[in-house]
Design a protein around this motif. Structure first.
Motif, PDB file in Angstrom:
ATOM      1  N   ASP A 133       2.113   2.496   2.667  1.00  0.00           N
ATOM      2  CA  ASP A 133       1.908   3.133   3.978  1.00  0.00           C
ATOM      3  C   ASP A 133       2.992   2.635   4.927  1.00  0.00           C
TER       4      ASP A 133
ATOM      5  N   HIS B  51      -2.057  -1.947  10.276  1.00  0.00           N
ATOM      6  CA  HIS B  51      -2.830  -0.896   9.626  1.00  0.00           C
ATOM      7  C   HIS B  51      -4.311  -1.216   9.811  1.00  0.00           C
TER       8      HIS B  51
ATOM      9  N   GLN C  17       4.183   4.257   7.658  1.00  0.00           N
ATOM     10  CA  GLN C  17       4.203   4.975   8.926  1.00  0.00           C
ATOM     11  C   GLN C  17       4.908   4.117   9.983  1.00  0.00           C
TER      12      GLN C  17
ATOM     13  N   THR D 195       0.794  -1.234   0.000  1.00  0.00           N
ATOM     14  CA  THR D 195       0.000   0.000   0.000  1.00  0.00           C
ATOM     15  C   THR D 195       0.820   1.274   0.000  1.00  0.00           C
TER      16      THR D 195
END
Length: 149
Positions: free
Chosen positions: A36, A58, A38, A34
């Motif tokens: 992502d 997530h 973080q 994805t």
């Protein structure tokens, strides 16, 4: 069971899945898929300094587990399905984080089942994803699928 027979189950809890581990490896692969990245998902050292005390899945990873949790459940299956598709959701709430290494399972309540066109059925399921050993669930969603017989 025929879709027509399944309509008698509307309003009832219809199944529970097996437990499913959400490993750090799965979280890392989801981050790659994805984009992502973080730190609360992939950096175990930095994540230890947060209120989570470690990395967490997530929210969208937890949501994306619905198909596997459904497949690994004892929910009744409509017979003679040629194809099934996700149609969307009415409500989705991420209630508690899933820490890496935790196990989750789904609980399924059939809210609606109707034939939209001959052979095309729409099902709305209330799905609660429970986290093993925790009071609050990871998520609750009203998820809509369509299947064709």
């Amino acid at each position: 069971m025929s879709p027509q027979d399944m309509t008698a189950l509307v309003g009832q809890t219809v199944g529970t899945s097996d437990w499913f581990e959400v490993s750090q490896e799965r979280i890392n692969k989801f981050a790659e898929a994805t984009g992502d990245f973080q730190f609360i998902h992939i950096d175990e050292e930095k994540a230890k300094l947060t209120p989570f005390g470690g990395t967490i899945a997530h929210g969208f990873l937890t949501l994306s587990l619905i198909p596997v949790l459904t497949a690994e459940s004892d929910c009744p299956r409509p017979e003679n399905v040629k194809m099934g598709v996700n149609y969307g959701g009415n409500k989705t709430r991420f209630i508690a984080p899933v820490r890496a290494g935790k196990r989750v399972r789904g609980h399924f309540k059939l809210l609606e089942l109707e034939e939209k066109r001959p052979g095309q059925w729409q099902q709305t399921m209330e799905i609660t994803v429970e986290i093993e050993g925790e009071e609050k669930p990871a998520l609750m969603a009203e998820w809509i699928t369509q299947f064709f017989v």
